[in-house]
Design a protein around this motif. Structure first.
Motif, mmCIF file in Angstrom:
data_model
loop_
_atom_site.group_PDB
_atom_site.id
_atom_site.type_symbol
_atom_site.label_atom_id
_atom_site.label_comp_id
_atom_site.label_asym_id
_atom_site.label_seq_id
_atom_site.Cartn_x
_atom_site.Cartn_y
_atom_site.Cartn_z
ATOM 1 N N LEU A 23 0.828 -1.205 0.000
ATOM 2 C CA LEU A 23 0.000 0.000 0.000
ATOM 3 C C LEU A 23 0.864 1.257 0.000
ATOM 4 N N ASP A 24 1.970 1.239 0.761
ATOM 5 C CA ASP A 24 2.899 2.373 0.753
ATOM 6 C C ASP A 24 3.483 2.583 -0.644
ATOM 7 N N THR A 25 3.872 1.489 -1.294
ATOM 8 C CA THR A 25 4.438 1.565 -2.640
ATOM 9 C C THR A 25 3.403 2.100 -3.623
ATOM 10 N N LEU A 26 2.181 1.599 -3.526
ATOM 11 C CA LEU A 26 1.104 2.061 -4.392
ATOM 12 C C LEU A 26 0.805 3.538 -4.161
ATOM 13 N N GLY A 27 0.851 3.962 -2.901
ATOM 14 C CA GLY A 27 0.600 5.358 -2.569
ATOM 15 C C GLY A 27 1.661 6.298 -3.110
ATOM 16 N N ALA A 28 2.862 5.788 -3.342
ATOM 17 C CA ALA A 28 3.960 6.625 -3.840
ATOM 18 C C ALA A 28 3.956 6.753 -5.366
ATOM 19 N N LEU A 29 3.158 5.925 -6.043
ATOM 20 C CA LEU A 29 3.127 5.969 -7.508
ATOM 21 C C LEU A 29 2.453 7.239 -8.008
ATOM 22 N N ASP A 30 3.001 7.789 -9.051
ATOM 23 C CA ASP A 30 2.402 8.936 -9.729
ATOM 24 C C ASP A 30 2.376 8.601 -11.208
ATOM 25 N N HIS A 31 1.285 7.980 -11.630
ATOM 26 C CA HIS A 31 1.166 7.518 -13.012
ATOM 27 C C HIS A 31 -0.263 7.784 -13.468
ATOM 28 N N PRO A 32 -0.448 8.248 -14.691
ATOM 29 C CA PRO A 32 -1.792 8.584 -15.150
ATOM 30 C C PRO A 32 -2.755 7.401 -15.235
ATOM 31 N N VAL A 42 -4.296 2.590 9.545
ATOM 32 C CA VAL A 42 -4.572 1.366 10.291
ATOM 33 C C VAL A 42 -5.562 1.725 11.396
ATOM 34 N N ARG A 43 -6.727 1.084 11.368
ATOM 35 C CA ARG A 43 -7.796 1.398 12.318
ATOM 36 C C ARG A 43 -7.776 0.434 13.499
ATOM 37 N N PRO A 44 -8.278 0.877 14.660
ATOM 38 C CA PRO A 44 -8.270 0.027 15.853
ATOM 39 C C PRO A 44 -9.171 -1.204 15.745
ATOM 40 N N ASP A 45 -10.111 -1.215 14.788
ATOM 41 C CA ASP A 45 -11.035 -2.347 14.669
ATOM 42 C C ASP A 45 -10.475 -3.501 13.834
ATOM 43 N N GLY A 46 -9.196 -3.441 13.459
ATOM 44 C CA GLY A 46 -8.586 -4.530 12.708
ATOM 45 C C GLY A 46 -8.717 -4.395 11.215
ATOM 46 N N ARG A 47 -8.969 -3.193 10.730
ATOM 47 C CA ARG A 47 -9.047 -2.959 9.292
ATOM 48 C C ARG A 47 -8.116 -1.822 8.903
ATOM 49 N N ILE A 48 -7.817 -1.772 7.608
ATOM 50 C CA ILE A 48 -7.021 -0.691 7.063
ATOM 51 C C ILE A 48 -7.970 0.182 6.249
ATOM 52 N N GLY A 49 -7.984 1.457 6.527
ATOM 53 C CA GLY A 49 -8.770 2.387 5.723
ATOM 54 C C GLY A 49 -7.900 2.926 4.613
ATOM 55 N N VAL A 50 -8.355 2.758 3.388
ATOM 56 C CA VAL A 50 -7.617 3.239 2.230
ATOM 57 C C VAL A 50 -8.470 4.308 1.556
ATOM 58 N N ARG A 51 -7.992 5.528 1.582
ATOM 59 C CA ARG A 51 -8.715 6.630 0.934
ATOM 60 C C ARG A 51 -8.122 6.833 -0.447
ATOM 61 N N ARG A 52 -8.974 6.635 -1.432
ATOM 62 C CA ARG A 52 -8.544 6.835 -2.810
ATOM 63 C C ARG A 52 -8.580 8.313 -3.147
ATOM 64 N N GLY A 53 -7.641 8.724 -3.958
ATOM 65 C CA GLY A 53 -7.579 10.117 -4.380
ATOM 66 C C GLY A 53 -8.581 10.408 -5.480
ATOM 67 N N ALA A 54 -8.573 11.612 -5.935
ATOM 68 C CA ALA A 54 -9.497 12.049 -6.972
ATOM 69 C C ALA A 54 -8.943 11.719 -8.349
ATOM 70 N N GLY A 55 -8.899 10.450 -8.671
ATOM 71 C CA GLY A 55 -8.396 10.023 -9.969
ATOM 72 C C GLY A 55 -9.501 9.992 -11.004
ATOM 73 N N THR A 56 -9.135 9.688 -12.215
ATOM 74 C CA THR A 56 -10.106 9.625 -13.301
ATOM 75 C C THR A 56 -10.284 8.199 -13.791
ATOM 76 N N THR A 57 -9.921 7.227 -12.987
ATOM 77 C CA THR A 57 -10.029 5.834 -13.398
ATOM 78 C C THR A 57 -11.447 5.317 -13.188
ATOM 79 N N ALA A 58 -11.757 4.212 -13.836
ATOM 80 C CA ALA A 58 -13.049 3.548 -13.674
ATOM 81 C C ALA A 58 -12.799 2.125 -13.207
ATOM 82 N N ASP A 59 -13.774 1.553 -12.506
ATOM 83 C CA ASP A 59 -13.609 0.170 -12.062
ATOM 84 C C ASP A 59 -13.864 -0.784 -13.239
ATOM 85 N N LEU A 60 -13.459 -2.040 -13.073
ATOM 86 C CA LEU A 60 -13.532 -3.006 -14.162
ATOM 87 C C LEU A 60 -14.963 -3.221 -14.665
#
Length: 73
Positions: A23-32, A42-60
């Motif tokens: 996730l750290d590696t993915l967060g450091a990428l800057d690619h269109p 890292v949340r106390p409930d045993g999950r990782i919260g991942v906030r996606r940025g304002a990209g222009t990608t679409a899901d599959l």
């Protein structure tokens, strides 16, 4: 528009460290063609919260709905 995804943290320490490193590696990428990560928390409930940025990608599913099925070369 930013959104949150929640990922369960693996119980195994090595698997957890590998996931956080990826996730750290993915967060450091800057690619269109890669949707940016705005934050990883890292949340106390045993999950990782991942906030996606304002990209222009679409899901599959969206890509397939517009483009049609993928073919094997």
């Amino acid at each position: 528009m930013p959104s949150d995804e929640l990922i369960m943290i693996p119980a195994d320490a090595a698997a957890r460290d590998t996931l956080l490193h990826r996730l750290d590696t993915l967060g450091a990428l800057d690619h269109p063609r890669v949707e940016p990560l705005a934050a990883v928390e890292v949340r106390p409930d045993g999950r990782i919260g991942v906030r996606r940025g304002a990209g222009t990608t679409a899901d599959l599913p969206t890509v397939l709905a517009v483009r049609g099925r993928l073919s094997v070369p």
